[in-house]
Write a protein that holds these residues in place. Structure first.
Motif, mmCIF file in Angstrom:
data_model
loop_
_atom_site.group_PDB
_atom_site.id
_atom_site.type_symbol
_atom_site.label_atom_id
_atom_site.label_comp_id
_atom_site.label_asym_id
_atom_site.label_seq_id
_atom_site.Cartn_x
_atom_site.Cartn_y
_atom_site.Cartn_z
ATOM 1 N N THR A 101 44.523 34.836 46.971
ATOM 2 C CA THR A 101 45.194 34.970 45.686
ATOM 3 C C THR A 101 45.969 36.277 45.592
ATOM 4 O OG1 THR A 101 44.928 34.891 43.285
ATOM 5 C CG2 THR A 101 43.198 36.002 44.527
ATOM 6 N N VAL A 102 47.013 36.260 44.821
ATOM 7 C CA VAL A 102 47.802 37.472 44.593
ATOM 8 C C VAL A 102 47.674 37.937 43.132
ATOM 9 C CG1 VAL A 102 49.382 37.037 46.492
ATOM 10 C CG2 VAL A 102 49.950 36.150 44.227
ATOM 11 N N PHE A 103 46.640 37.459 42.436
ATOM 12 C CA PHE A 103 46.361 37.922 41.078
ATOM 13 C C PHE A 103 45.816 39.347 41.119
ATOM 14 C CE2 PHE A 103 44.900 33.333 40.070
ATOM 15 C CZ PHE A 103 46.179 32.938 39.761
ATOM 16 N N VAL A 104 46.017 40.087 40.054
ATOM 17 C CA VAL A 104 45.405 41.407 39.896
ATOM 18 C C VAL A 104 43.885 41.232 39.828
ATOM 19 C CG1 VAL A 104 45.179 43.370 38.316
ATOM 20 C CG2 VAL A 104 47.407 42.277 38.636
ATOM 21 N N GLY A 105 43.145 42.125 40.480
ATOM 22 C CA GLY A 105 41.691 42.121 40.325
ATOM 23 C C GLY A 105 40.884 42.101 41.607
ATOM 24 N N GLY A 106 41.527 42.216 42.765
ATOM 25 C CA GLY A 106 40.796 42.307 44.031
ATOM 26 C C GLY A 106 41.007 43.681 44.633
ATOM 27 N N PHE A 107 39.917 44.333 45.042
ATOM 28 C CA PHE A 107 39.988 45.718 45.517
ATOM 29 C C PHE A 107 39.141 45.897 46.770
ATOM 30 C CE2 PHE A 107 40.210 45.347 40.970
ATOM 31 C CZ PHE A 107 41.403 45.996 40.669
ATOM 32 N N PRO A 108 39.731 46.403 47.857
ATOM 33 C CA PRO A 108 38.921 46.657 49.044
ATOM 34 C C PRO A 108 37.961 47.825 48.816
ATOM 35 C CG PRO A 108 41.163 47.434 49.387
ATOM 36 C CD PRO A 108 41.131 46.756 48.047
ATOM 37 N N ILE A 109 36.813 47.752 49.440
ATOM 38 C CA ILE A 109 35.855 48.851 49.428
ATOM 39 C C ILE A 109 35.999 49.545 50.780
ATOM 40 C CG2 ILE A 109 33.418 49.505 49.315
ATOM 41 C CD1 ILE A 109 32.963 46.861 47.726
ATOM 42 N N VAL A 110 36.358 50.813 50.731
ATOM 43 C CA VAL A 110 36.636 51.565 51.958
ATOM 44 C C VAL A 110 35.615 52.675 52.120
ATOM 45 C CG1 VAL A 110 38.360 52.942 53.177
ATOM 46 C CG2 VAL A 110 39.100 51.057 51.695
ATOM 47 N N HIS A 111 35.085 52.775 53.331
ATOM 48 C CA HIS A 111 34.159 53.866 53.666
ATOM 49 C C HIS A 111 34.476 54.346 55.069
ATOM 50 C CE1 HIS A 111 30.642 56.362 53.893
ATOM 51 N NE2 HIS A 111 30.227 55.722 54.961
ATOM 52 N N ASP A 112 34.630 55.649 55.205
ATOM 53 C CA ASP A 112 34.893 56.260 56.506
ATOM 54 C C ASP A 112 36.101 55.627 57.192
ATOM 55 O OD1 ASP A 112 34.373 58.148 58.490
ATOM 56 O OD2 ASP A 112 32.923 56.867 59.529
ATOM 57 N N GLY A 113 37.125 55.305 56.384
ATOM 58 C CA GLY A 113 38.353 54.739 56.914
ATOM 59 C C GLY A 113 38.307 53.255 57.242
ATOM 60 N N GLN A 114 37.184 52.597 56.966
ATOM 61 C CA GLN A 114 37.030 51.168 57.244
ATOM 62 C C GLN A 114 36.917 50.373 55.952
ATOM 63 O OE1 GLN A 114 33.563 50.286 59.625
ATOM 64 N NE2 GLN A 114 33.819 52.137 60.836
ATOM 65 N N VAL A 115 37.556 49.214 55.912
ATOM 66 C CA VAL A 115 37.317 48.284 54.815
ATOM 67 C C VAL A 115 35.997 47.584 55.128
ATOM 68 C CG1 VAL A 115 38.116 46.211 53.622
ATOM 69 C CG2 VAL A 115 39.757 47.983 54.286
ATOM 70 N N ILE A 116 35.007 47.841 54.287
ATOM 71 C CA ILE A 116 33.668 47.297 54.538
ATOM 72 C C ILE A 116 33.307 46.183 53.564
ATOM 73 C CG2 ILE A 116 32.857 49.429 55.588
ATOM 74 C CD1 ILE A 116 31.352 49.978 52.915
ATOM 75 N N GLY A 117 34.244 45.842 52.704
ATOM 76 C CA GLY A 117 34.007 44.791 51.730
ATOM 77 C C GLY A 117 35.057 44.826 50.653
ATOM 78 N N ALA A 118 34.753 44.149 49.550
ATOM 79 C CA ALA A 118 35.709 44.093 48.445
ATOM 80 C C ALA A 118 35.012 43.729 47.151
ATOM 81 C CB ALA A 118 36.808 43.082 48.748
ATOM 82 N N VAL A 119 35.701 44.036 46.066
ATOM 83 C CA VAL A 119 35.286 43.655 44.719
ATOM 84 C C VAL A 119 36.348 42.707 44.180
ATOM 85 C CG1 VAL A 119 34.794 44.468 42.377
ATOM 86 C CG2 VAL A 119 34.273 45.923 44.338
ATOM 87 N N GLY A 120 35.923 41.594 43.623
ATOM 88 C CA GLY A 120 36.818 40.686 42.918
ATOM 89 C C GLY A 120 36.389 40.607 41.473
ATOM 90 N N VAL A 121 37.335 40.797 40.556
ATOM 91 C CA VAL A 121 37.044 40.830 39.126
ATOM 92 C C VAL A 121 37.951 39.833 38.426
ATOM 93 C CG1 VAL A 121 36.983 42.286 37.067
ATOM 94 C CG2 VAL A 121 36.486 43.285 39.302
ATOM 95 N N SER A 122 37.369 38.967 37.595
ATOM 96 C CA SER A 122 38.164 37.986 36.865
ATOM 97 C C SER A 122 37.641 37.833 35.448
ATOM 98 C CB SER A 122 38.089 36.628 37.574
ATOM 99 O OG SER A 122 38.830 35.665 36.854
ATOM 100 N N GLY A 123 38.576 37.747 34.507
ATOM 101 C CA GLY A 123 38.183 37.478 33.131
ATOM 102 C C GLY A 123 38.998 38.232 32.105
ATOM 103 N N GLY A 124 39.581 39.324 32.502
ATOM 104 C CA GLY A 124 40.390 40.095 31.568
ATOM 105 C C GLY A 124 41.853 39.990 31.916
ATOM 106 N N ASN A 125 42.652 40.802 31.234
ATOM 107 C CA ASN A 125 44.052 40.897 31.642
ATOM 108 C C ASN A 125 44.115 41.836 32.849
ATOM 109 O OD1 ASN A 125 44.239 43.649 30.738
ATOM 110 N ND2 ASN A 125 44.688 42.935 28.662
#
Length: 150
Positions: A101-125
C-alpha cells in the motif's frame, strides 16, 4: 558476515503500547500492526471501536514499510513521490495485491542501520497516523537506549 538484529515480542508490545497511548491521547481509534524484518506481523491490536477494515490496512502498511524499507507516505509526497502519476513507480501498489500500500501510516523500524521491522497504523487521517507512528518509533528508540549496557 553480518550481525542481524531481530524484534522480539517484548519489543513489539512496548512499541504497540506507546502507539495506542498516542492514539488515545489524540482521540482516534487505531489498528496497529508491528511486523518483523520479513514483514510478518508480530503483534496486532485493534482498539475498541476501531474500524474493521483497519486490520488488513495496518498489516499492509507494515508489510510495505518493512519490505520496501521506507515510510509508506514517501511514495506519494509531491512532487517526486515515485508512486505519483507519471513517476517511475506509478502503480506499484498493484504488486503484491492486497499486501502493498502507498497510504500514509507505514513506518520502518531501524536499528543500527538495519530495517528490523515496521509499524503499520490505520484509523485516523494521515497526520494522526503519522503522529501515532512517530510515538511508536520514539518508544522503540527509548526502549533500545535503555537496554544498551556499556
Amino acid at each position: 558476515m553480518q550481525t542481524i538484529h531481530r524484534l522480539t515480542l517484548e519489543d513489539a508490545l512496548i512499541i504497540l503500547k506507546a502507539a495506542e497511548a498516542e492514539a488515545e491521547r489524540i482521540g482516534v481509534k487505531q489498528t496497529i500492526c508491528i511486523a518483523d524484518d520479513g514483514a510478518h506481523p508480530i503483534a496486532l491490536h485493534r482498539m475498541t471501536g476501531a474500524r474493521l477494515t483497519g486490520v488488513e490496512i495496518a498489516i499492509a502498511k507494515a508489510f510495505t514499510a518493512a519490505g520496501h524499507q521506507r515510510a509508506t507516505h514517501l511514495f506519494n509526497e509531491p512532487p517526486n513521490g515515485p508512486a505519483l502519476p507519471g513517476n517511475e513507480a506509478f502503480g506499484i501498489q498493484h504488486m503484491h495485491t492486497g499486501k502493498f500500500t502507498v497510504f500514509v501510516g507505514g513506518f520502518p523500524i531501524v536499528h543500527d542501520g538495519q530495517v528490523i521491522g515496521a509499524v503499520g497504523v490505520s484509523g485516523g487521517n494521515g497526520e494522526q497516523d503519522k503522529a501515532v507512528g512517530a510515538a511508536a518509533l520514539a518508544a522503540f528508540d527509548k526502549h533500545i537506549a535503555g537496554a544498551v549496557v556499556a
